[in-house]
Design a protein around this motif. Structure first.
Motif, PDB file in Angstrom:
ATOM      1  N   UNK A 117     -11.271  -4.417   4.844  1.00 13.71           N
ATOM      2  CA  UNK A 117     -10.097  -5.240   3.836  1.00 13.71           C
ATOM      3  C   UNK A 117      -9.816  -5.220   2.397  1.00 13.71           C
ATOM      4  N   UNK A 118     -10.397  -5.173   1.544  1.00 16.55           N
ATOM      5  CA  UNK A 118     -10.697  -5.187  -0.146  1.00 16.55           C
ATOM      6  C   UNK A 118     -10.058  -4.049  -0.440  1.00 16.55           C
ATOM      7  N   UNK A 119      -9.582  -3.281   0.696  1.00 12.00           N
ATOM      8  CA  UNK A 119      -8.409  -2.048   0.246  1.00 12.00           C
ATOM      9  C   UNK A 119      -7.370  -1.619   1.031  1.00 12.00           C
ATOM     10  N   UNK A 120      -7.071  -2.844   1.815  1.00 15.32           N
ATOM     11  CA  UNK A 120      -5.842  -2.335   2.070  1.00 15.32           C
ATOM     12  C   UNK A 120      -4.479  -3.020   1.751  1.00 15.32           C
ATOM     13  N   UNK A 121      -4.945  -3.932   0.741  1.00  7.14           N
ATOM     14  CA  UNK A 121      -3.361  -4.339  -0.656  1.00  7.14           C
ATOM     15  C   UNK A 121      -3.159  -2.263  -0.826  1.00  7.14           C
ATOM     16  N   UNK A 122      -4.370  -2.434  -1.312  1.00  7.51           N
ATOM     17  CA  UNK A 122      -3.831  -0.945  -2.519  1.00  7.51           C
ATOM     18  C   UNK A 122      -3.148   0.129  -1.517  1.00  7.51           C
ATOM     19  N   UNK A 123      -3.673  -0.019  -0.261  1.00  9.63           N
ATOM     20  CA  UNK A 123      -3.609   1.478   0.826  1.00  9.63           C
ATOM     21  C   UNK A 123      -2.123   1.395   0.862  1.00  9.63           C
ATOM     22  N   UNK A 124      -1.664  -0.773   1.354  1.00 14.70           N
ATOM     23  CA  UNK A 124      -0.348  -0.315   1.636  1.00 14.70           C
ATOM     24  C   UNK A 124       0.598   0.411   0.248  1.00 14.70           C
ATOM     25  N   UNK A 125       0.006  -0.077  -0.882  1.00 16.71           N
ATOM     26  CA  UNK A 125       1.321  -0.097  -2.154  1.00 16.71           C
ATOM     27  C   UNK A 125       0.899   1.010  -2.530  1.00 16.71           C
ATOM     28  N   UNK A 126      -0.216   2.036  -2.331  1.00 20.96           N
ATOM     29  CA  UNK A 126       0.192   3.653  -2.537  1.00 20.96           C
ATOM     30  C   UNK A 126       1.011   4.355  -1.340  1.00 20.96           C
ATOM     31  N   UNK A 127       0.835   4.074   0.245  1.00 18.98           N
ATOM     32  CA  UNK A 127       2.001   4.315   1.230  1.00 18.98           C
ATOM     33  C   UNK A 127       3.240   3.895  -0.206  1.00 18.98           C
ATOM     34  N   UNK A 128       3.404   3.159   0.379  1.00 14.05           N
ATOM     35  CA  UNK A 128       5.127   1.836  -0.361  1.00 14.05           C
ATOM     36  C   UNK A 128       5.070   3.469  -1.842  1.00 14.05           C
ATOM     37  N   UNK A 129       4.393   3.387  -2.501  1.00 15.73           N
ATOM     38  CA  UNK A 129       4.984   4.456  -3.863  1.00 15.73           C
ATOM     39  C   UNK A 129       5.833   5.541  -3.199  1.00 15.73           C
ATOM     40  N   UNK A 130       4.457   6.028  -2.165  1.00 20.56           N
ATOM     41  CA  UNK A 130       4.613   7.980  -1.984  1.00 20.56           C
ATOM     42  C   UNK A 130       6.636   7.477  -0.437  1.00 20.56           C
ATOM     43  N   UNK A 131       6.348   6.781  -0.111  1.00 22.77           N
ATOM     44  CA  UNK A 131       7.622   6.762   0.950  1.00 22.77           C
ATOM     45  C   UNK A 131       8.686   7.679   0.280  1.00 22.77           C
ATOM     46  N   UNK A 132       9.275   7.721   1.621  1.00 22.07           N
ATOM     47  CA  UNK A 132      10.545   8.483   0.932  1.00 22.07           C
ATOM     48  C   UNK A 132      11.444   7.109   1.427  1.00 22.07           C
ATOM     49  N   UNK A 133      12.691   7.149   0.679  1.00 15.75           N
ATOM     50  CA  UNK A 133      13.479   6.301   0.479  1.00 15.75           C
ATOM     51  C   UNK A 133      14.365   5.733   1.843  1.00 15.75           C
TER      52      UNK A 133
END
Length: 124
Positions: free
Chosen positions: A92-108
């Protein structure tokens, strides 16, 4: 990656998902026939179905002397399970940063789909 699938496993799942709209249980032969354009042995398809059933990714039921198969969940439900499993595997300690990284790389389009999904969840 947890629960990742090989190419043939994904192709077999595609066949089962296509049949799920009809609420059908398929035999090995039916799955084998549906794998159009693939040079794959009947026994290989049987092995893949058995392996997916043992991994609890598909359902298996006895039909006389044979087995029939169907998808355990829809494609989108299975993808969501894979995403949750991946997040859970790394803690859980990396969960938020992983989600943010996913969204940053996501398409529009993906970001818009996420916004719409979150808006639907927030509505009473």
């Amino acid at each position: 990656m947890p629960n990742s699938f090989g190419g043939l496993e994904r192709a077999v799942l595609d066949v089962l998902w296509a049949a799920a709209s009809e609420d059908s249980w398929l035999t090995v032969r039916e799955v084998h026939r549906a794998l159009v354009g693939r040079e794959v042995a009947y026994t290989t398809v049987m092995t893949v179905l058995d392996r997916l059933a043992r991994k609890e990714q598909i359902l298996q039921q006895r039909a006389g002397r044979a087995y029939t198969y169907r998808a355990r969940a829809s494609r989108s439900e299975m993808i969501a399970d894979l995403l949750h499993g991946t997040l859970d595997e790394f803690g859980t300690h990396d969960r938020q940063s992983a989600l943010v990284a996913f969204v940053e790389d996501a398409s529009a389009d993906d970001v818009e789909a996420l916004r719409e999904a979150l808006a639907r969840l927030e509505r009473p």
